[in-house]
Design an enzyme around this catalytic site. Structure first.
Site, short mmCIF file in Angstrom:
data_model
loop_
_atom_site.label_atom_id
_atom_site.label_comp_id
_atom_site.label_asym_id
_atom_site.label_seq_id
_atom_site.Cartn_x
_atom_site.Cartn_y
_atom_site.Cartn_z
CE LYS A 39 -0.42 -0.61 4.86
NZ LYS A 39 -1.00 0.19 6.13
NE ARG A 131 -6.14 0.71 11.66
CZ ARG A 131 -5.01 0.37 11.08
NH1 ARG A 131 -3.94 1.18 11.08
NH2 ARG A 131 -4.56 -0.62 10.46
CE1 TYR A 260 12.83 31.62 2.14
CE2 TYR A 260 12.74 29.28 1.86
CZ TYR A 260 12.69 30.58 1.42
OH TYR A 260 12.12 30.56 0.29
CG MET A 308 9.11 23.15 -1.89
SD MET A 308 7.76 24.15 -2.72
CE MET A 308 6.88 24.94 -1.53
C1 LIG Z 1 -4.14 -4.41 8.37
C2 LIG Z 1 -2.75 -4.35 7.95
N1 LIG Z 1 -1.91 -5.35 7.89
C3 LIG Z 1 -0.55 -5.51 7.63
C4 LIG Z 1 0.02 -4.41 7.64
C5 LIG Z 1 1.60 -4.12 7.59
O1 LIG Z 1 2.12 -3.83 8.56
P1 LIG Z 1 3.81 -3.59 8.75
O2 LIG Z 1 4.33 -2.58 7.72
O3 LIG Z 1 4.12 -3.11 10.30
O4 LIG Z 1 4.38 -5.00 8.48
C6 LIG Z 1 -0.71 -3.17 7.71
C7 LIG Z 1 0.07 -1.71 7.78
O5 LIG Z 1 0.05 -0.95 8.42
C8 LIG Z 1 -2.08 -3.06 8.04
O6 LIG Z 1 -2.72 -2.01 7.89
#
Ligand SMILES: Cc1ncc(COP(=O)(O)O)c(C=O)c1O
Length: 366
Positions: A39, A131, A260, A308
């Site tokens: 992700k 969550r 700056y 920046m």
């Molecule tokens: C639901 C879920 N599973 C697994 C992971 C992977 O976690 P990590 O990057 O700590 O291995 C995440 C990442 O935050 C997550 O949100």
């Protein structure tokens, strides 16, 4: 002019990602499989190339947070089972379904939204993260029952997520495990082919009882340490380096300032190097007067405010540093964990914070 010099580049060693996955797979117990979490564009490393490297390293699943991320991976040809872990709007459900990705629910009312599409669905029990997921085991059971009955849907798995796996010695992980394991067992009795999954990177490395059928590892596949220490302690190799170059070298006389707000002033005759990378690239402003940059293998302190598009580093009274020398901001011993300590954050945020303006360049070990 030095040919090949780049303003700001994140070089990602895909062989390291592959080896980190082999390392994680070697840690797995009871036939558990590895799901690589890519992700947020692979934690800033690039989702698709890292997914491919992870699959080459033995991962059998890929996970993302958003449906659009799944669609992107399918569009570039990733064929492995895909899990979208995040919450979904009805429109995003269509995107996930079109990508043949598995989705997550914890509520039978959402199952009604999913029904009618061909989807594999995982039910999430909230055992303490607070969550996504339901804390109510009966609601989780109702979600399972609703999936069993819904047209087109198939139960794909049961899951939970740990809140404190990265805090070694913490007892809460054990409590979450104790809450999840009986639910997983109960559902698997009726559905032996589904996958139960709970572990992130830290739990995978710390607690074999968390492995179940699948572990979801993100940060560790990139060679970042989930415990915020030296990745090498866990046999992990950082895959990413952040590089720029010296655009200018100039003397600074006592009393002359840089940046700056004049937050750095020369105390004695010295030199400054200007490096054309800044917070617009993800070099956070809180690193002002608070980071080292490697040039010709030596650490030089960042001097003054991060702008920046530029930073300045102090070279000292005599210097061999020249324009077009390479500047290493992360790599060769300066770790994302070091930045995270300086910034009072975690390595995840350091690499996710590298912006789209930073070119990603992929290589294997050279
Ligand atoms: C639901 C879920 N599973 C697994 C992971 C992977 O976690 P990590 O990057 O700590 O291995 C995440 C990442 O935050 C997550 O949100």
């Amino acid at each position: 002019m030095a040919a090949g010099v780049k303003r700001a580049v994140a070089r990602v060693n895909l062989a390291a990602v592959q080896r980190n996955c082999v390392r994680l797979r070697d840690a797995l117990t009871g036939g558990a499989e590895l799901c690589a979490v890519v992700k947020a564009d692979g934690y800033g490393h690039g989702a698709a190339p890292c997914a491919e490297a992870a699959l080459a390293g033995g991962a059998t699943w890929i996970a993302v947070a958003a449906a659009s991320e799944a669609a992107h991976l399918r569009a570039v040809g990733i064929a492995a089972p895909l899990l979208v872990m995040g919450a979904l709007t009805p429109a995003e459900v269509d995107v996930a379904a079109a990508a043949h990705a598995d989705v997550v629910t914890w509520d039978e009312r959402f199952v009604a939204v999913l029904a009618g599409r061909r989807l594999r669905v995982h039910v999430k029990l909230d055992t303490g993260m607070g969550r996504l997921g339901t804390r109510d085991i009966d609601q989780a059971r109702r979600a399972v029952a609703a999936i069993e009955e819904a047209k087109g849907l198939e139960l794909g798995g049961v899951m939970t997520h740990f809140a404190t796996a990265d805090e070694v010695g913490d007892a809460f992980l054990g409590e979450q495990l104790a809450a999840f394991a009986p639910f997983a067992e109960e559902v698997k009795e009726r559905h032996p082919s589904i996958v139960a999954h709970a572990a992130n990177s830290a739990a995978t490395l710390r607690e074999p009882r968390s492995h179940f059928d699948l572990v979801r590892c993100g940060v560790a596949i990139y060679g970042l340490d989930p415990f915020q220490r030296d990745p090498g302690d866990q046999g992990l190799e950082p895959a990413l380096t952040l590089r720029s170059y010296v655009a200018a070298v100039k003397p600074a006389a006592p009393g002359q300032s840089a940046g700056y707000g004049r937050r750095w002033t020369a105390g004695e005759p010295t030199h400054l190097a200007t490096i054309p990378i800044g917070y617009g690239d993800g070099v956070r402003r809180a690193l002002t007067n608070n980071a080292d940059v490697l040039i010709r293998g030596r650490r030089y302190p960042l001097a003054g405010t991060v702008s920046m598009d530029n930073i300045t580093v102090e070279l000292g009274p005599d210097t061999y540093v020249r324009p077009y020398d390479e500047a290493v901001l992360i790599g060769d011993g300066v770790t994302a964990e070091e930045w995270a300590r300086r910034l009072d954050t975690i390595n995840y945020e350091v690499t996710c914070g590298l912006t789209a303006r930073v070119e990603r360049e992929y290589h294997r070990d050279d």
